[in-house]
Enzyme design. Structure first.
Site, PDB file in Angstrom:
ATOM      1  N   HIS A   1      -9.257   2.993  -6.903  1.00 18.43           N
ATOM      2  CA  HIS A   1      -8.375   1.841  -7.123  1.00 18.43           C
ATOM      3  C   HIS A   1      -9.221   0.599  -7.394  1.00 18.43           C
ATOM      4  O   HIS A   1      -9.585  -0.135  -6.464  1.00 18.43           O
ATOM      5  CB  HIS A   1      -7.493   1.604  -5.895  1.00 18.43           C
TER       6      HIS A   1
ATOM      7  N   ILE B   1      10.643 -12.307  19.073  1.00 19.32           N
ATOM      8  CA  ILE B   1      10.288 -11.781  20.387  1.00 19.32           C
ATOM      9  C   ILE B   1       8.973 -11.003  20.351  1.00 19.32           C
ATOM     10  O   ILE B   1       8.152 -11.094  21.262  1.00 19.32           O
ATOM     11  CB  ILE B   1      11.448 -10.910  20.951  1.00 19.32           C
TER      12      ILE B   1
ATOM     13  N   GLU C   1      -8.471  -2.225  -8.492  1.00 21.64           N
ATOM     14  CA  GLU C   1      -7.808  -3.493  -8.174  1.00 21.64           C
ATOM     15  C   GLU C   1      -8.175  -4.027  -6.790  1.00 21.64           C
ATOM     16  O   GLU C   1      -8.117  -5.234  -6.540  1.00 21.64           O
ATOM     17  CB  GLU C   1      -6.279  -3.347  -8.289  1.00 21.64           C
TER      18      GLU C   1
ATOM     19  N   CYS D   1      -5.790   6.252 -10.278  1.00 25.48           N
ATOM     20  CA  CYS D   1      -5.440   7.233  -9.248  1.00 25.48           C
ATOM     21  C   CYS D   1      -4.510   8.296  -9.835  1.00 25.48           C
ATOM     22  O   CYS D   1      -4.962   9.132 -10.607  1.00 25.48           O
ATOM     23  CB  CYS D   1      -4.839   6.538  -8.026  1.00 25.48           C
TER      24      CYS D   1
ATOM     25  N   LYS E   1      15.478 -31.018   9.153  1.00 23.16           N
ATOM     26  CA  LYS E   1      15.845 -30.439  10.449  1.00 23.16           C
ATOM     27  C   LYS E   1      15.230 -29.050  10.692  1.00 23.16           C
ATOM     28  O   LYS E   1      14.775 -28.768  11.813  1.00 23.16           O
ATOM     29  CB  LYS E   1      17.365 -30.372  10.592  1.00 23.16           C
TER      30      LYS E   1
ATOM     31  N   GLY F   1      -0.012 -16.566   4.261  1.00 19.05           N
ATOM     32  CA  GLY F   1      -1.225 -15.893   3.797  1.00 19.05           C
ATOM     33  C   GLY F   1      -1.967 -16.710   2.755  1.00 19.05           C
ATOM     34  O   GLY F   1      -3.195 -16.839   2.811  1.00 19.05           O
TER      35      GLY F   1
ATOM     36  N   SER G   1       7.876 -15.090   4.450  1.00 20.95           N
ATOM     37  CA  SER G   1       7.557 -15.230   3.019  1.00 20.95           C
ATOM     38  C   SER G   1       7.419 -16.677   2.579  1.00 20.95           C
ATOM     39  O   SER G   1       7.698 -17.020   1.430  1.00 20.95           O
ATOM     40  CB  SER G   1       8.610 -14.512   2.148  1.00 20.95           C
TER      41      SER G   1
ATOM     42  N   GLN H   1      -5.021  11.345 -12.818  1.00 22.05           N
ATOM     43  CA  GLN H   1      -4.640  12.745 -12.635  1.00 22.05           C
ATOM     44  C   GLN H   1      -3.641  13.191 -13.691  1.00 22.05           C
ATOM     45  O   GLN H   1      -3.772  14.277 -14.270  1.00 22.05           O
ATOM     46  CB  GLN H   1      -4.059  12.925 -11.228  1.00 22.05           C
TER      47      GLN H   1
END
Length: 543
Positions: A517, A151, A519, A383, A192, A22, A18, A387
């Site tokens: 959707h 790993i 967005e 969505c 460090k 990205g 985090s 409905q």
């Protein structure tokens, strides 16, 4: 004339997750795209899941759906929003998918009976996928999820190490994002963690060309010089990623530090002056808008707002284009269920009911929709939100008190919403493209066309008779109730091969429910039309 060779920028991270790998990858890609380069992006996820489709939003954040229906990591949403592009399943893959492919190939005898190993077989599969994602691009930016030393990430790092040797120095550039923590008690930034992270990367065989330092406070030139010397990186390749007022400011912060000069020098790129005037103008409107508007965001994953990342970003895009700050009032639908809608919605300019899965909080969403409809407050349902707007209308206008979705009550006498399988069986609609999820359900995933009705909010927003938006759902509006809905004031304003894609309330200033959707297709430089129109209607309501 031979095809130009693709260059690769690998973005890794250290110390902890985090950190913003990205956003770093998307920001570098944005700057390079604005120099005229053809930029591609790829996210490598080291987890064993084949894709995020079956992962809880509380565990992983939002599942981002690409144009071709791939369920991917939310970072792909950042890439699309920054680069103003549409990605595919080739722009994201996981350890699970790589191992699955290699094992299937082994079962088919494609390796001619050889012993299957991480090196070369797993590494080669990763390599082939990276190269495939870079086809037709001048530059491919590759982000590796997780943290250096994990790993499960080692096969990916080995691939990056090998590609540097195979492709040559002028083809590969390594960016390492790391933490520069501020110790409040000592009043100092500590170097460090960065030094140890780079040491671990070097131990694996990768020497970073650039360090991006994630810091909460300004970083002095002395500290940057210390890190450059201790990590053997050029001083002009130590870039600070300070907290920004908006993520869309990050490319501009990087540009001020001349981030492209060392990248262009290493990769031998000629043009390195991005044209960022439009971007700068939009960022200015996000940070210092002339107006503001208050939107109620009714949802149930409010403990982890990353679950709605694309939607909250889409509201920011709309606000930027309207020179208005969109203030989100987070409303927990379960609390609405307990206390009533008026308590939480009486001070807002617009009401948005988001999607979601499962019965929890549904009745609170229905009460919120009823409040928006009866109090004439601009409404957007997405969505499940669409409905439930049909269920609410059926209950309170048509008088079908037990109306529901079969998702929540299989035995409802009035299934306003039912499984898509039933529609396909009834209509024999072979043109309806569906996907079977790993959990066994039938889904509509990815982009579908939608016909818009003339003189509707939907048509006005998009200004087009046919639009294309993305889906991720397995329940559909039941056409059996269409006539009753339309004769009582709820219009069907969007359709796809007989499927109901959008509904509107006629006697209302601005009411729209959409099955898709919107967005997922919103970008900073190209805000989604339906979300833009909703925010604009909310601003008019405020005035």
């Amino acid at each position: 004339m031979s095809e130009k060779k693709t260059k690769y920028i690998f973005v890794t991270g250290g110390v902890l997750s985090s950190l913003g790998k990205g956003i770093t990858a998307a920001s570098i890609g944005t700057l390079l795209k604005h120099t005229g380069q053809r930029v591609g992006v790829l996210k490598l996820d080291p987890y064993i899941n084949v894709d995020p489709g079956t992962m809880s939003p509380l565990e992983h954040g939002e599942v981002f759906v690409t144009k071709d229906g791939a369920e991917t990591d939310l970072d792909l949403g950042h890439y699309e929003r920054f680069l103003d592009t549409s990605l595919t399943q080739n722009n994201n893959f996981t350890t699970g998918l790589v191992y699955k492919t290699v094992i299937e190939n082994e079962r088919k005898g494609k390796y001619l009976g050889k012993t299957i190993q991480v090196v070369p077989h797993i590494v080669n599969e990763i390599k082939e996928r990276i190269v495939r994602a870079g086809e037709g691009k001048d530059i491919l930016i590759v982000e590796l999820g997780g943290t250096t030393g994990d790993i499960e990430g080692l096969p990916f790092l080995e691939t990056i190490r090998q590609m540097k040797h195979e492709l040559g120095k002028s083809t590969v550039f390594n960016v390492h994002v790391t933490l520069l923590p501020y110790i409040k008690a000592a009043g100092e930034l500590k170097t460090k963690p960065t030094q140890h992270s780079v040491q671990e990367l070097r131990r694996i065989g990768i020497a970073p060309h650039m360090l991006v330092l994630r810091a909460e406070v300004p970083v002095s030139s002395d500290i940057k010089r210390k890190i450059a010397y201790s990590c053997d990186v050029d001083e002009d390749s130590v870039i600070v990623a300070e907290d920004a007022a908006t993520i869309y400011q990050v490319p501009l912060n990087f540009l001020r530090q001349d981030i492209l000069t060392p990248i262009c020098k290493q990769l031998e790129l000629e043009e390195c002056q991005p044209k960022m005037d439009e971007w700068t103008d939009l960022v200015h409107k996000i940070i210092m808008p002339k107006e503001e508007v208050k939107i109620a965001f009714v949802g149930k994953y409010l403990d982890l707002k990353e679950s709605y990342k694309s939607l909250t970003e889409a509201l920011i895009h709309a606000g930027a284009h309207l020179d208005s700050r969109v203030n989100i009032k987070w409303v927990d639908s379960e609390k609405v269920e307990e206390d009533g809608a008026a308590k939480y919605l009486n001070d807002v300019d617009g009401i948005l009911v988001a999607g979601g899965f499962g019965e929890r909080g549904v009745e609170g969403k229905i009460l919120s929709i009823q409040y928006a409809r009866e109090e004439k407050i601009p409404f957007l349902g997405i969505c499940l939100g669409m409905q439930l707007s049909m269920v609410e209308f059926a209950r309170n206008v048509l008088g079908l008190k037990e109306a529901n979705s079969v998702e929540f009550n299989e035995n409802t006498p009035d299934p306003i919403i039912y499984l898509i399988d039933e529609f396909i069986d009834a209509a024999g609609a072979k043109q309806i493209r569906t996907t079977t999820s790993p959990m066994g359900g039938t889904l509509r995933l990815g982009e579908y066309e939608c016909e818009t009705k003339e003189d509707s909010n939907l048509r006005e927003a998009y200004d087009a008779p046919m639009i294309f938006e993305r889906h991720r759902h397995r329940y559909e509006a039941n056409p059996k109730y269409r006539e009753a809905l339309e004769s009582n004031g709820m219009d069907i304003t969007g359709e796809s091969h007989g499927l109901i894609e959008a509904v509107e309330v006629v006697d209302h200033p601005w009411f729209l429910g959409v099955q898709f959707h919107p967005e997922f297709t919103s970008r900073l430089q190209n805000a989604n039309p339906s979300i833009l129109a909703f925010v604009e209607a909310s601003m008019k309501n405020r005035k």
